[in-house]
Write a protein that holds these residues in place. Structure first.
Motif, PDB file in Angstrom:
ATOM      1  N   TYR A  78       0.755  -1.356   0.048  1.00  0.00           N
ATOM      2  CA  TYR A  78      -0.005   0.042  -0.008  1.00  0.00           C
ATOM      3  C   TYR A  78       0.872   1.428   0.053  1.00  0.00           C
ATOM      4  O   TYR A  78       0.731   2.246  -0.915  1.00  0.00           O
TER       5      TYR A  78
ATOM      6  N   ILE B 125      -2.699   0.724  14.710  1.00  0.00           N
ATOM      7  CA  ILE B 125      -3.300   1.640  13.901  1.00  0.00           C
ATOM      8  C   ILE B 125      -2.703   3.166  14.445  1.00  0.00           C
ATOM      9  O   ILE B 125      -2.504   3.953  13.480  1.00  0.00           O
TER      10      ILE B 125
ATOM     11  N   PHE C 137      -1.064   6.002  12.187  1.00  0.00           N
ATOM     12  CA  PHE C 137      -1.535   7.603  12.088  1.00  0.00           C
ATOM     13  C   PHE C 137      -0.582   8.303  12.240  1.00  0.00           C
ATOM     14  O   PHE C 137      -0.308   9.492  11.690  1.00  0.00           O
TER      15      PHE C 137
ATOM     16  N   SER D 159       0.626  10.914   9.430  1.00  0.00           N
ATOM     17  CA  SER D 159       0.510  12.363   9.763  1.00  0.00           C
ATOM     18  C   SER D 159       1.780  13.191   9.868  1.00  0.00           C
ATOM     19  O   SER D 159       1.867  14.289   9.409  1.00  0.00           O
TER      20      SER D 159
ATOM     21  N   PHE E  78     -11.393   3.328  -3.411  1.00  0.00           N
ATOM     22  CA  PHE E  78     -10.195   3.532  -2.207  1.00  0.00           C
ATOM     23  C   PHE E  78      -9.138   2.994  -3.187  1.00  0.00           C
ATOM     24  O   PHE E  78      -7.938   3.694  -2.971  1.00  0.00           O
TER      25      PHE E  78
ATOM     26  N   LYS F  31      -5.281  12.816   3.481  1.00  0.00           N
ATOM     27  CA  LYS F  31      -6.058  12.034   4.113  1.00  0.00           C
ATOM     28  C   LYS F  31      -5.730  10.673   3.537  1.00  0.00           C
ATOM     29  O   LYS F  31      -5.759   9.581   4.376  1.00  0.00           O
ATOM     30  N   LEU F  32      -5.719  10.427   2.347  1.00  0.00           N
ATOM     31  CA  LEU F  32      -5.547   9.100   1.755  1.00  0.00           C
ATOM     32  C   LEU F  32      -4.030   8.584   2.195  1.00  0.00           C
ATOM     33  O   LEU F  32      -4.036   7.270   2.617  1.00  0.00           O
TER      34      LEU F  32
ATOM     35  N   GLN G  15      -4.420   7.250   5.872  1.00  0.00           N
ATOM     36  CA  GLN G  15      -5.030   5.950   5.810  1.00  0.00           C
ATOM     37  C   GLN G  15      -4.116   4.847   5.317  1.00  0.00           C
ATOM     38  O   GLN G  15      -4.213   3.618   6.097  1.00  0.00           O
TER      39      GLN G  15
ATOM     40  N   MET H 221      -1.958   3.614   7.998  1.00  0.00           N
ATOM     41  CA  MET H 221      -2.640   2.952   9.067  1.00  0.00           C
ATOM     42  C   MET H 221      -2.829   1.653   8.469  1.00  0.00           C
ATOM     43  O   MET H 221      -2.710   0.576   9.596  1.00  0.00           O
ATOM     44  N   ILE H 222      -3.392   1.273   7.413  1.00  0.00           N
ATOM     45  CA  ILE H 222      -3.303   0.068   7.000  1.00  0.00           C
ATOM     46  C   ILE H 222      -2.132  -0.553   7.042  1.00  0.00           C
ATOM     47  O   ILE H 222      -2.064  -1.860   7.378  1.00  0.00           O
TER      48      ILE H 222
END
Length: 327
Positions: free
Chosen positions: A71, A115, A119, A123, A197, A220-221, A224, A227-228
């Motif tokens: 990812y 998670i 983040f 971030s 997504f 934002k993507l 995410q 986090m994945i």
């Protein structure tokens, strides 16, 4: 349209699909088969059903981690903290069980932590604008340091039978980690290939400016996706802790390199925009076959490090060559 024309069209579509799949995976599948043939000649125990199952079992944790790495690589970023995330997640789960928390609550807390880790990485990369390489090199040390601190540098033994079954039991004679691997293979393949997504990830990794103009919230993507990536590492951490019967702060060192090598060998570009979960799975199997074959041949660990380094160089070379072909 008559039956003959329908049959001809179906045959044409089948051939087109076949050649598309072969172009995408043919090279690495042939390489995997070649390794199987090579090691089967070098050691008669290699091609036994027991050893093949052992290879897939050993690969499962790296492959799940590599799914997450896929990812973040698709965005053109990288996460070097996944090994530390595995260690931190496993040690926290072990401590939670030691504190008397029930199985489901312990693993929920550990996965929630993973998670949060993702983040933080996302971030710092997306909002603070720090390159992901720098961010995750820093958090690689931070997260492992926290794992050492909360365990006082010692392995935390796990006595919970349900948790231990997670990594050591089987269903229909197939070990549980392999079932988890297969489920996550299907889930992640579906997300990347069949969802909006997933398409956003490919678009952003291929051309960030085009993604912004098309209305994609890139920041934002990115958060995410990190986090994945961390969640996949967290799942790997739980499986590894279960298999080791303990949460160990020193575990999973170097797993980030195996995860990157698996993804890149499977066709994921370090520059983003290209790659698949299935390719990553095949790449992880290649790494696993090489590790298993060298172990059966009693090749010393230090030499194995050299071979794995060469494999990573080969993976990067393939990526560079493929990039030139796409230009």
């Amino acid at each position: 349209m008559n039956t003959k024309e329908n049959t001809s069209m179906n045959n044409s579509n089948f051939k087109e699909s076949f050649f598309k799949v072969f172009r995408q995976y043919g090279g690495i599948v042939i390489g995997l088969i070649a390794l199987f043939i090579l090691f089967s000649f070098m050691n008669s125990n290699f091609l036994t059903s027991t050893n093949i199952m052992n290879i897939v079992l050993q690969v499962s944790i790296i492959a799940i981690t590599a799914f997450g790495m896929t990812y973040v690589l698709l965005l053109g970023d990288i996460d070097l903290s996944v090994g530390s995330t595995i260690a931190l997640t496993g040690t926290l789960a072990a401590l939670a069980l030691l504190w008397g928390l029930p199985f489901y609550l312990a693993i929920s807390i550990a996965l929630l932590l993973s998670i949060v880790v993702g983040f933080i990485n996302g971030s710092l990369t997306a909002l603070a604008g720090i390159p992901s390489f720098i961010v995750t090199v820093a958090t690689m040390g931070i997260f492992r340091g926290i794992a050492y601190i909360i365990t006082d540098g010692k392995p935390e033994m796990i006595m919970d039978d349900v948790f231990l079954e997670l990594g050591n039991d089987d269903i229909f004679s197939i070990p549980n980690p392999i079932w988890v691997l297969l489920i996550l293979l299907l889930v992640n393949h579906f997300i990347l290939s069949k969802t909006t997504f997933g398409r956003k990830i490919y678009i952003t990794g291929g051309n960030k400016e085009a993604a912004v103009y098309s209305g994609i919230n890139v920041k934002k993507l990115k958060i995410q996706v990190f986090m994945i990536t961390a969640l996949m590492a967290g799942i790997s951490g739980l499986l590894l802790a279960s298999r080791l019967y303990s949460g160990q702060p020193s575990t999973a060192q170097g797993y980030e390199l195996d995860a990157i090598a698996s993804a890149v060998l499977g066709g994921t570009s370090l520059n983003g925009g290209h790659g698949t979960i299935i390719g990553t799975m095949i790449g992880a199997l290649i790494i696993g076959v090489i590790n298993n074959g060298m172990n059966l041949m009693n090749i010393p660990y230090f030499y194995q490090l050299v071979v794995k380094g060469l494999v990573i160089l080969l993976a990067v070379y393939i990526d560079v060559r493929n990039k030139k072909n796409r230009v």
